[in-house]
Write a protein that holds these residues in place. Structure first.
Motif: not given
Length: 422
Positions: A179, A183-184, A278, A309-311, A314, A317, A348, A351
């Motif tokens: 993740n 997410g980055s 992020r 990670s960023s909600k 990403s 998560t 997420n 998503s």
């Protein structure tokens, strides 16, 4: 074996075939191609060390998933390390690392199971590329080590230095939590970027690591950028910070606490608005919990992973992982391992909402799937020779469609990993 990979593989064999294959120590030497009639050892004494390794991973989906069949993938890595202190008689001249990577094959996850966590850790980016061109040296004090150039972030950050996680074949375990890259701008090996990494030894047990890498999404997995060091389109910089603690002694261990921030602006999931930056954090650990005093080298390690990670941006998560690895399971097999791991990858919720809305708009029923893909993996590492290992592997994947919103039956996958040090 595909033509490109076959050519690379044969090139290595050709370089060393006559002196190496005639040697009587083929089953005891440390590399498959041997010492090249003494040339390899001589070059290393002069400051040039050649390295190479090959891995092949075959996975057969025996139950559940999408299809009953098998898929094979492979990775070939060739490298050279130049000790400038030795070559040019310099004081603290540092080292230059050059690495070339080639990947080929097909994905069992994509073709057979339909899950998110790659069943074969060496699948992805199926072409020949420059993986690293870096310069490394100590600076000012032996406690400070700096490396800069073109390289993969995961070589120095985000994973456990002990290599305990690569006793597994699934990429969910081997390497760093996925993740982070989902997410980055954090990139997975063999993807590389321009950057700088700094390590500072606070004491014999504590170390601080910090780095800064260019973020270039358009070059990720792009074969046309395989030999370009510079970025095509920079969106920002990703900065990881990592605190490392290593337990010394018979029951050794390793603990990492990390944080990273990506300055790139990206679209918020489920919205047209941008997210400015992020970030994420992670905790990794492995620890010896038992040593057999009557059999040196026989020990049991436990490991754990947590990453968030960023909600906002990403699709993946959270990741949770835990397991055990037994080294020297039998007295007669001192270099073998047995590994058992469990992992949980959390999509997420935003998503998932998008997938549900899309199904509703089509008048379709959204399947009653769980909120996470889960993985159970059992493997046995059989060290045939010092340079050759075989790893029979079993993976059970629960809710393979958790990320895609598809109703896919739990999958039982049998695998075999082959690794050779060239």
């Amino acid at each position: 074996m595909p033509p490109t990979s076959r050519s690379l593989f044969l090139a290595v064999l050709t370089l060393a075939s006559r002196p190496a294959l005639a040697a009587s120590d083929v089953f005891s030497r440390s590399t498959m191609t041997g010492d090249w009639g003494g040339l390899r050892h001589q070059l290393e004494d002069n400051g040039i060390k050649f390295t190479g390794d090959y891995s092949g991973e075959t996975a057969y989906n025996a139950h559940g998933g999408l299809h009953r069949s098998a898929r094979y993938s492979q990775n070939l890595k060739l490298g050279a390390r130049f000790d400038l202190s030795n070559i040019f008689a310099l004081d603290n001249g540092g080292n230059v690392q050059l690495t070339i990577n080639d990947r080929r094959g097909n994905s069992a996850s994509e073709d057979l199971v339909g899950n998110r966590l790659p069943i074969q850790e060496n699948f992805g980016g199926l072409y020949t590329r420059l993986t690293e061109l870096s310069y490394e040296r100590t600076l000012l004090t032996p406690a400070l080590n700096v490396k800069l150039g073109y390289m993969a972030m995961g070589n120095d950050l985000g994973g456990l230095d002990s290599g305990i996680l690569c006793n597994f074949m699934n990429a969910g375990f081997c390497g760093h939590p996925l993740n982070m890259s989902g997410g980055s701008g954090w990139t997975n090996y063999p993807n590389a970027r321009l950057g700088v990494r700094v390590k500072y030894d606070l004491s014999s047990s504590w170390q601080l690591r910090v780095a800064a890498f260019n973020v270039d999404p358009e070059s990720n997995g792009n074969s046309s950028r395989a030999w370009h060091l510079g970025p095509k389109y920079t969106t920002g910089t990703v900065v990881p910070l990592e605190l490392v603690y290593k337990v010394q002694g018979e029951r050794s261990g390793e603990y990492k606490l990390g944080y990273y921030y990506d300055s790139s602006d990206v679209k918020r999931i489920g919205s047209d608005k941008d997210v400015s930056g992020r970030s994420g954090h992670y905790l990794l650990a492995d620890q010896a919990v038992w040593n057999d005093e009557s059999s040196p080298g026989r020990s049991l390690y436990v490991f754990g992973q947590y990453s968030a990670s960023s909600k906002a941006a990403s699709p993946f998560t959270q990741w949770y992982g835990a397991g055990v690895v037994l080294y020297k399971p039998f007295q007669s097999r001192p270099r073998d391992t047995v590994a058992l791991g469990y992992g949980r990858a959390v999509p997420n919720p935003r998503s998932r909402d998008i997938l549900e809305d899309a199904a509703f708009d089509k008048g379709e029923r959204f399947p009653a799937i769980d909120n996470a893909e889960r993985l159970i993996e059992l493997s046995y590492g059989y060290q045939v020779t010092p340079w050759l290992s075989l790893r029979p592997d079993v993976q059970y994947i629960i809710e393979p469609g958790a990320f895609s919103g598809r109703d896919i039956a739990n999958a039982l996958v049998f695998g075999l990993q082959i690794k050779s040090v060239l």
